[in-house]
Scaffold this motif. Structure first.
Motif, short mmCIF file in Angstrom:
data_model
loop_
_atom_site.label_atom_id
_atom_site.label_comp_id
_atom_site.label_asym_id
_atom_site.label_seq_id
_atom_site.Cartn_x
_atom_site.Cartn_y
_atom_site.Cartn_z
N GLY A 162 0.78 -1.22 0.00
CA GLY A 162 0.00 0.00 0.00
C GLY A 162 0.82 1.28 0.00
N TYR A 163 2.09 1.15 0.26
CA TYR A 163 2.95 2.33 0.35
C TYR A 163 4.11 2.20 -0.62
CZ TYR A 163 0.32 2.85 4.65
OH TYR A 163 -0.69 2.96 5.56
N TRP A 164 4.39 3.29 -1.31
CA TRP A 164 5.42 3.28 -2.34
C TRP A 164 6.29 4.52 -2.28
CZ3 TRP A 164 6.02 -0.73 -5.81
CH2 TRP A 164 5.02 -1.69 -5.80
N GLY A 165 7.56 4.34 -2.64
CA GLY A 165 8.44 5.47 -2.82
C GLY A 165 8.33 6.02 -4.23
N GLN A 166 9.11 7.05 -4.50
CA GLN A 166 9.07 7.71 -5.79
C GLN A 166 9.94 7.02 -6.83
OE1 GLN A 166 7.01 10.39 -6.64
NE2 GLN A 166 6.14 9.70 -4.71
N GLY A 167 10.83 6.18 -6.39
CA GLY A 167 11.68 5.44 -7.32
C GLY A 167 13.04 6.05 -7.51
N THR A 168 13.98 5.21 -7.90
CA THR A 168 15.32 5.65 -8.24
C THR A 168 15.75 4.90 -9.51
OG1 THR A 168 17.58 5.94 -7.38
CG2 THR A 168 16.43 3.93 -6.73
N GLN A 169 16.33 5.64 -10.43
CA GLN A 169 16.64 5.07 -11.75
C GLN A 169 17.97 4.32 -11.71
OE1 GLN A 169 14.84 5.10 -14.66
NE2 GLN A 169 16.46 3.83 -15.57
N VAL A 170 17.95 3.14 -12.29
CA VAL A 170 19.16 2.34 -12.47
C VAL A 170 19.35 2.11 -13.96
CG1 VAL A 170 20.22 0.07 -12.10
CG2 VAL A 170 19.01 1.21 -10.23
N THR A 171 20.51 2.48 -14.46
CA THR A 171 20.81 2.30 -15.88
C THR A 171 22.10 1.50 -16.01
OG1 THR A 171 19.74 4.40 -16.43
CG2 THR A 171 21.22 3.44 -18.08
#
Length: 127
Positions: free
Chosen positions: A115-124
């Motif tokens: 039910g709870y989520w962060g905004q995300g971090t990009q991995v390339t």
């Protein structure tokens, strides 16, 4: 208000490593299922790994077993994702997720279970 803040993403070459962090606040940290998901462009968000913060239970997608490790630091209210031997197909936005209670083998990989989520971090990962 529960907040999850991811960090540690970046760009690496194939074979490299990254460690992602997910700092949690706004609730009692113990006894929750904390997961990492990822979403590549044009693809569904998929479960990568999860950990039960009230114990040592961990779960991994087959594609990352042996290369990724999830861990926790209860004193810092933080969950980590150590990613080794990265491949170009691991390129995605990585999200931290949380839900009260245990992780379950039949649902930890289901985004609907959190039910709870962060905004995300990009991995390339480049080849």
């Amino acid at each position: 208000q529960v907040q999850l803040v991811e960090s540690g993403g970046g760009s690496v070459q194939a074979g490299g490593s990254l460690r992602l962090s997910c700092a949690a606040s706004g609730y009692t940290y113990s006894r929750r299922c904390m997961g990492w998901f990822r979403q590549a462009p044009g693809k569904e968000r998929e479960g990568v790994t999860a950990i039960y913060t009230g114990g040592d239970s961990t779960y991994y997608a087959d594609s990352v077993k042996g290369r990724f490790t999830i861990s926790q630091d209860n004193a810092k209210n933080t969950v980590y994702l150590q990613m080794n031997s990265l491949k170009p197909e691991n390129t995605a936005m990585y999200y931290c997720a949380a839900e009260a209670g245990h992780c379950y083998s039949g649902s930890w990989f289901d985004r609907g279970a959190f039910g709870y989520w962060g905004q995300g971090t990009q991995v390339t990962v480049s080849s």
